[in-house]
Design an enzyme around this catalytic site. Structure first.
Site, PDB file in Angstrom:
ATOM      1  N   VAL A   1      -7.889 -32.931 -11.251  1.00 31.95           N
ATOM      2  CA  VAL A   1      -7.572 -31.568 -10.801  1.00 31.95           C
ATOM      3  C   VAL A   1      -6.206 -31.594 -10.137  1.00 31.95           C
ATOM      4  CG1 VAL A   1      -8.291 -29.615  -9.361  1.00 31.95           C
ATOM      5  CG2 VAL A   1     -10.024 -31.043 -10.448  1.00 31.95           C
TER       6      VAL A   1
ATOM      7  N   ASP B   1     -26.151 -28.216  -9.746  1.00 31.78           N
ATOM      8  CA  ASP B   1     -25.473 -29.291  -9.012  1.00 31.78           C
ATOM      9  C   ASP B   1     -24.925 -28.770  -7.684  1.00 31.78           C
ATOM     10  OD1 ASP B   1     -24.800 -31.934  -8.684  1.00 31.78           O
ATOM     11  OD2 ASP B   1     -22.939 -31.821  -9.836  1.00 31.78           O
TER      12      ASP B   1
HETATM   13  O1  3AM Z   1     -11.435 -35.071  -4.377  1.00 31.80           O
HETATM   14  P1  3AM Z   1     -11.754 -33.996  -3.386  1.00 31.80           P
HETATM   15  O2  3AM Z   1     -13.186 -33.941  -2.989  1.00 31.80           O
HETATM   16  O3  3AM Z   1     -10.820 -33.905  -2.228  1.00 31.80           O
HETATM   17  O4  3AM Z   1     -12.779 -30.244  -4.224  1.00 31.80           O
HETATM   18  C1  3AM Z   1     -12.399 -30.787  -5.471  1.00 31.80           C
HETATM   19  C2  3AM Z   1     -12.171 -32.288  -5.399  1.00 31.80           C
HETATM   20  O5  3AM Z   1     -11.507 -32.592  -4.195  1.00 31.80           O
HETATM   21  C3  3AM Z   1     -11.017 -30.293  -5.882  1.00 31.80           C
HETATM   22  O6  3AM Z   1     -10.568 -31.253  -6.808  1.00 31.80           O
HETATM   23  C4  3AM Z   1     -11.172 -32.511  -6.513  1.00 31.80           C
HETATM   24  C5  3AM Z   1     -11.770 -33.106  -7.790  1.00 31.80           C
HETATM   25  O7  3AM Z   1     -12.788 -32.276  -8.281  1.00 31.80           O
HETATM   26  N1  3AM Z   1     -11.058 -28.986  -6.562  1.00 31.80           N
HETATM   27  C6  3AM Z   1     -11.742 -28.698  -7.703  1.00 31.80           C
HETATM   28  N2  3AM Z   1     -11.529 -27.390  -8.032  1.00 31.80           N
HETATM   29  C7  3AM Z   1     -10.707 -26.880  -7.083  1.00 31.80           C
HETATM   30  C8  3AM Z   1     -10.145 -25.569  -6.849  1.00 31.80           C
HETATM   31  N3  3AM Z   1     -10.399 -24.550  -7.676  1.00 31.80           N
HETATM   32  C9  3AM Z   1     -10.401 -27.887  -6.145  1.00 31.80           C
HETATM   33  N4  3AM Z   1      -9.613 -27.691  -5.086  1.00 31.80           N
HETATM   34  C10 3AM Z   1      -9.115 -26.447  -4.935  1.00 31.80           C
HETATM   35  N5  3AM Z   1      -9.355 -25.399  -5.781  1.00 31.80           N
END
Ligand code: 3AM
Length: 293
Positions: free
Chosen positions: A26, A131
């Site tokens: 992401v 989930d």
């Molecule tokens: O790795 P961490 O937990 O810090 O929260 C999601 C995760 O963060 C973030 O991307 C990481 C891998 O999934 N994420 C996913 N979608 C997102 C969004 N729409 C996002 N963060 C911000 N906006």
């Protein structure tokens, strides 16, 4: 048919990678025409199972416009990746807040109301998220709370009103999933009850146990108990009990839980802003400490 034509690399300017999963990355990006900040999830299609997850995620997100669901914007096919463009949640995840701060009951109630509104919407469209956990609840710095990650979601139909496949993340999974009974949307309510325990205690029940033991405890242990129940109000304890009722028929629905006094007495979402900012600040400091250059 699911994806847009055109070149996303011309439409968006990439900023930074914010996370990596099994088959996905992401990153944040800016829409060059509007200046809007977005998140792009790039999913590798080299794995057959990831293609199913993507199609699922796009279909649920496209039909799921709601203030408590992360908003879908667009999707593209780029070489062997699917790019899913969605709104950027600048406050991180509920997991960050749980790890870095201590939540008061009014704040727990505010998060609960917002998540239950998202679940009520999904369930009214016969979609099960499957989930729900604190990692999949994203926050905005303005205090907004939204459900994310619809890769495992299931659409029920008049022909298939229940599901059977055992999917989800062990600690948050409802007993009826492990016992292989046909299950419905109430599995999300159980998972949200576990999120409630995370918000109170900082972690889901049975965290240090092996996954086989966890499975057994969830199937036979009844409603998980709080470690120090007397430290919480009677309303909070009752709310968790209504979510974590082992009998699916007696477990409350999202719509019913929205009327529970614990939820109706919630603070406004703006009350979450200091908590979200504190968690982001703590994470920034720990990252700076672990990489001082
Ligand atoms: O790795 P961490 O937990 O810090 O929260 C999601 C995760 O963060 C973030 O991307 C990481 C891998 O999934 N994420 C996913 N979608 C997102 C969004 N729409 C996002 N963060 C911000 N906006």
């Amino acid at each position: 048919m699911l994806v847009s034509e055109g070149d996303p690399e011309a439409k968006y300017t990439e900023l930074e990678t914010i996370g990596k999963g099994g088959f996905s990355t992401v990153c944040t990006a800016v829409d060059t025409a509007t200046g809007e900040e977005v998140a792009i999830k790039k999913i590798s299609l080299l794995q057959e199972s990831s293609t199913d997850l993507c199609v699922n995620e796009i279909q649920v997100m496209r039909n799921g416009k709601n203030a408590n669901l992360v908003n879908y914007l667009d999707s593209y096919l780029v070489d062997e990746e699917l790019w899913l463009v969605m709104e950027y949640m600048d406050g991180g995840s509920l997991h960050d807040v749980i790890r870095e701060t201590c939540m008061a009951e009014g704040e727990i109630a505010a998060v609960s109301r917002e998540c239950l509104q998202g679940l009520d919407f999904l369930h009214s469209k016969q979609v099960i998220h499957r989930d729900i956990k604190s990692h999949n609840i994203l926050l905005g710095l303005d205090g907004s709370v939204k459900l994310a990650d619809f890769g495992l979601a299931a659409q029920l139909t008049p022909e298939q009103r229940k599901r059977r496949s055992a999917v989800g993340t062990t600690y948050w999974m409802a007993p009826e999933i492990f016992t292989r009974k046909p299950y419905g949307p109430k599995v999300d309510i159980w998972s949200f009850g576990i999120v409630g325990i995370e918000m109170v205690e900082g972690a889901p029940p049975y965290l240090r146990k092996t996954s086989a033991t966890v499975r057994q405890l969830i199937c036979t242990g009844g409603t998980p108990r709080l470690q120090n129940p007397r430290q919480q109000s009677a309303w909070l304890r009752d709310f968790l009990h209504c979510c974590l009722e082992t009998d699916e028929d007696r477990r409350w629905s999202a719509q019913e839980l929205l009327q529970h006094p614990f939820v109706t007495s919630a603070k406004p979402t703006s009350s979450l802003m200091p908590l979200i900012m504190a968690a982001q600040q703590a994470l920034r400091s720990s990252r700076a400490l672990s990489s001082p250059d």
